[in-house]
Design a protein around this motif. Structure first.
Motif, PDB file in Angstrom:
ATOM      1  N   PRO A  40     -74.404 -69.960  41.170  1.00  0.00           N
ATOM      2  CA  PRO A  40     -73.982 -70.654  39.949  1.00  0.00           C
ATOM      3  C   PRO A  40     -73.052 -71.824  40.250  1.00  0.00           C
ATOM      4  O   PRO A  40     -72.365 -71.833  41.268  1.00  0.00           O
ATOM      5  N   GLU A  41     -73.064 -72.808  39.368  1.00  0.00           N
ATOM      6  CA  GLU A  41     -72.140 -73.937  39.419  1.00  0.00           C
ATOM      7  C   GLU A  41     -71.377 -73.960  38.108  1.00  0.00           C
ATOM      8  O   GLU A  41     -71.988 -73.889  37.048  1.00  0.00           O
ATOM      9  N   PRO A  42     -70.061 -74.102  38.154  1.00  0.00           N
ATOM     10  CA  PRO A  42     -69.313 -74.191  36.898  1.00  0.00           C
ATOM     11  C   PRO A  42     -69.696 -75.451  36.125  1.00  0.00           C
ATOM     12  O   PRO A  42     -69.954 -76.492  36.722  1.00  0.00           O
ATOM     13  N   ALA A  43     -69.743 -75.328  34.816  1.00  0.00           N
ATOM     14  CA  ALA A  43     -70.036 -76.468  33.946  1.00  0.00           C
ATOM     15  C   ALA A  43     -68.985 -76.507  32.840  1.00  0.00           C
ATOM     16  O   ALA A  43     -68.533 -75.476  32.365  1.00  0.00           O
ATOM     17  N   ARG A  44     -68.609 -77.724  32.443  1.00  0.00           N
ATOM     18  CA  ARG A  44     -67.605 -77.889  31.394  1.00  0.00           C
ATOM     19  C   ARG A  44     -68.261 -78.007  30.019  1.00  0.00           C
ATOM     20  O   ARG A  44     -67.812 -77.434  29.045  1.00  0.00           O
ATOM     21  N   GLN A  45     -69.333 -78.804  29.943  1.00  0.00           N
ATOM     22  CA  GLN A  45     -70.037 -78.966  28.669  1.00  0.00           C
ATOM     23  C   GLN A  45     -71.429 -79.519  28.925  1.00  0.00           C
ATOM     24  O   GLN A  45     -71.727 -80.002  30.012  1.00  0.00           O
ATOM     25  N   MET A  46     -72.269 -79.437  27.922  1.00  0.00           N
ATOM     26  CA  MET A  46     -73.607 -80.019  28.010  1.00  0.00           C
ATOM     27  C   MET A  46     -73.918 -80.732  26.720  1.00  0.00           C
ATOM     28  O   MET A  46     -73.318 -80.462  25.687  1.00  0.00           O
ATOM     29  N   MET A  47     -74.831 -81.704  26.820  1.00  0.00           N
ATOM     30  CA  MET A  47     -75.249 -82.460  25.637  1.00  0.00           C
ATOM     31  C   MET A  47     -76.659 -83.000  25.850  1.00  0.00           C
ATOM     32  O   MET A  47     -77.142 -83.045  26.983  1.00  0.00           O
ATOM     33  N   PHE A  48     -77.295 -83.389  24.782  1.00  0.00           N
ATOM     34  CA  PHE A  48     -78.591 -84.050  24.818  1.00  0.00           C
ATOM     35  C   PHE A  48     -78.359 -85.542  24.641  1.00  0.00           C
ATOM     36  O   PHE A  48     -77.413 -85.953  23.985  1.00  0.00           O
ATOM     37  N   LEU A  49     -79.235 -86.346  25.238  1.00  0.00           N
ATOM     38  CA  LEU A  49     -79.121 -87.791  25.034  1.00  0.00           C
ATOM     39  C   LEU A  49     -80.497 -88.421  24.916  1.00  0.00           C
ATOM     40  O   LEU A  49     -81.501 -87.853  25.345  1.00  0.00           O
ATOM     41  N   ARG A  50     -80.523 -89.589  24.278  1.00  0.00           N
ATOM     42  CA  ARG A  50     -81.755 -90.361  24.128  1.00  0.00           C
ATOM     43  C   ARG A  50     -81.438 -91.817  24.447  1.00  0.00           C
ATOM     44  O   ARG A  50     -80.469 -92.380  23.940  1.00  0.00           O
ATOM     45  N   LEU A  51     -82.269 -92.418  25.291  1.00  0.00           N
ATOM     46  CA  LEU A  51     -82.234 -93.861  25.542  1.00  0.00           C
ATOM     47  C   LEU A  51     -83.534 -94.404  24.974  1.00  0.00           C
ATOM     48  O   LEU A  51     -84.622 -93.971  25.371  1.00  0.00           O
ATOM     49  N   ARG A  52     -83.445 -95.326  24.055  1.00  0.00           N
ATOM     50  CA  ARG A  52     -84.634 -95.869  23.395  1.00  0.00           C
ATOM     51  C   ARG A  52     -85.471 -96.683  24.385  1.00  0.00           C
ATOM     52  O   ARG A  52     -84.940 -97.306  25.312  1.00  0.00           O
ATOM     53  N   ALA A  53     -86.795 -96.683  24.173  1.00  0.00           N
ATOM     54  CA  ALA A  53     -87.709 -97.483  25.002  1.00  0.00           C
ATOM     55  C   ALA A  53     -87.206 -98.915  25.040  1.00  0.00           C
ATOM     56  O   ALA A  53     -86.783 -99.459  24.016  1.00  0.00           O
ATOM     57  N   GLY A  54     -87.175 -99.513  26.227  1.00  0.00           N
ATOM     58  CA  GLY A  54     -86.692-100.871  26.392  1.00  0.00           C
ATOM     59  C   GLY A  54     -85.214-100.963  26.727  1.00  0.00           C
ATOM     60  O   GLY A  54     -84.709-102.035  27.048  1.00  0.00           O
ATOM     61  N   TRP A  55     -84.495 -99.855  26.665  1.00  0.00           N
ATOM     62  CA  TRP A  55     -83.051 -99.844  26.930  1.00  0.00           C
ATOM     63  C   TRP A  55     -82.777-100.266  28.366  1.00  0.00           C
ATOM     64  O   TRP A  55     -83.463 -99.860  29.297  1.00  0.00           O
ATOM     65  N   ASN A  56     -81.770-101.107  28.551  1.00  0.00           N
ATOM     66  CA  ASN A  56     -81.438-101.654  29.869  1.00  0.00           C
ATOM     67  C   ASN A  56     -79.939-101.933  29.863  1.00  0.00           C
ATOM     68  O   ASN A  56     -79.455-102.673  29.005  1.00  0.00           O
ATOM     69  N   GLU A  57     -79.199-101.345  30.780  1.00  0.00           N
ATOM     70  CA  GLU A  57     -77.745-101.479  30.750  1.00  0.00           C
ATOM     71  C   GLU A  57     -77.204-102.165  31.998  1.00  0.00           C
ATOM     72  O   GLU A  57     -77.860-102.176  33.032  1.00  0.00           O
ATOM     73  N   PRO A  58     -75.997-102.708  31.929  1.00  0.00           N
ATOM     74  CA  PRO A  58     -75.380-103.285  33.127  1.00  0.00           C
ATOM     75  C   PRO A  58     -74.954-102.189  34.102  1.00  0.00           C
ATOM     76  O   PRO A  58     -74.827-101.026  33.724  1.00  0.00           O
ATOM     77  N   ILE A  59     -74.711-102.577  35.340  1.00  0.00           N
ATOM     78  CA  ILE A  59     -74.300-101.636  36.377  1.00  0.00           C
ATOM     79  C   ILE A  59     -72.948-101.019  36.010  1.00  0.00           C
ATOM     80  O   ILE A  59     -72.078-101.687  35.446  1.00  0.00           O
ATOM     81  N   HIS A  60     -72.808 -99.708  36.276  1.00  0.00           N
ATOM     82  CA  HIS A  60     -71.573 -98.981  35.957  1.00  0.00           C
ATOM     83  C   HIS A  60     -71.508 -97.688  36.760  1.00  0.00           C
ATOM     84  O   HIS A  60     -72.546 -97.156  37.149  1.00  0.00           O
ATOM     85  N   PRO A  61     -70.313 -97.158  37.009  1.00  0.00           N
ATOM     86  CA  PRO A  61     -70.207 -95.838  37.635  1.00  0.00           C
ATOM     87  C   PRO A  61     -70.356 -94.742  36.574  1.00  0.00           C
ATOM     88  O   PRO A  61     -70.213 -95.002  35.377  1.00  0.00           O
ATOM     89  N   THR A  62     -70.654 -93.530  37.017  1.00  0.00           N
ATOM     90  CA  THR A  62     -70.715 -92.403  36.085  1.00  0.00           C
ATOM     91  C   THR A  62     -69.290 -92.017  35.679  1.00  0.00           C
ATOM     92  O   THR A  62     -68.373 -92.112  36.489  1.00  0.00           O
ATOM     93  N   PRO A  63     -69.072 -91.595  34.426  1.00  0.00           N
ATOM     94  CA  PRO A  63     -67.712 -91.264  34.004  1.00  0.00           C
ATOM     95  C   PRO A  63     -67.196 -89.950  34.585  1.00  0.00           C
ATOM     96  O   PRO A  63     -66.001 -89.784  34.786  1.00  0.00           O
ATOM     97  N   VAL A  64     -68.101 -88.989  34.838  1.00  0.00           N
ATOM     98  CA  VAL A  64     -67.741 -87.679  35.391  1.00  0.00           C
ATOM     99  C   VAL A  64     -68.868 -87.201  36.297  1.00  0.00           C
ATOM    100  O   VAL A  64     -69.989 -87.713  36.241  1.00  0.00           O
ATOM    101  N   ARG A  65     -68.578 -86.189  37.121  1.00  0.00           N
ATOM    102  CA  ARG A  65     -69.627 -85.554  37.938  1.00  0.00           C
ATOM    103  C   ARG A  65     -70.518 -84.771  36.984  1.00  0.00           C
ATOM    104  O   ARG A  65     -70.038 -83.922  36.222  1.00  0.00           O
ATOM    105  N   GLN A  66     -71.829 -85.094  36.986  1.00  0.00           N
ATOM    106  CA  GLN A  66     -72.739 -84.486  36.024  1.00  0.00           C
ATOM    107  C   GLN A  66     -74.171 -84.468  36.535  1.00  0.00           C
ATOM    108  O   GLN A  66     -74.517 -85.211  37.446  1.00  0.00           O
TER     109      GLN A  66
END
Length: 121
Positions: A40-66
């Motif tokens: 097992p690995e400890p987890a703090r929280q989980m969530m669902f996400l959606r990125l709409r077709a065509g979505w394109n973002e600038p470069i960025h680091p991840t906010p947390v280990r996930q």
């Protein structure tokens, strides 16, 4: 089983690596018979996400280990070293590039990208 890990080196450059998952026979849900399962690995929280077709973002680091588990659609993720991975249905992506340059993400499918995110911190 395996997953793709994106991490940052000491200079802040992000890189991909493949991580193999070790499974061992265990009694997971007695009285059902044993199954192969990872540690097992400890987890703090989980969530669902959606990125709409065509979505394109600038470069960025991840906010947390996930970890992200893709449910539908696909994305192209480019590490700051230029290496790319396609994340599609059933793929698992572990993000650890919390510092440095980060990564670029864009939806490559004609349908929305849908995923589960499990945050470890």
């Amino acid at each position: 089983m395996h997953y793709a890990k994106l991490y940052a080196d000491d200079a802040g450059e992000s890189h991909w690596s493949d991580i193999d998952i070790t499974l061992a026979p265990r009694s997971f849900a007695p009285p059902a018979q044993g199954i192969e399962v990872s540690d097992p690995e400890p987890a703090r929280q989980m969530m669902f996400l959606r990125l709409r077709a065509g979505w394109n973002e600038p470069i960025h680091p991840t906010p947390v280990r996930q970890k992200l588990i893709c449910l539908a659609g696909s994305i192209k993720v480019t590490a700051s070293d230029g290496a790319t991975r396609e994340i599609a249905k059933g793929d698992v992506w572990h993000m650890e590039d919390k510092r440095g340059k980060g990564h670029h993400t864009m939806v490559t499918s004609d349908v929305d990208f849908e995923a589960v995110i499990i945050q470890h911190e």
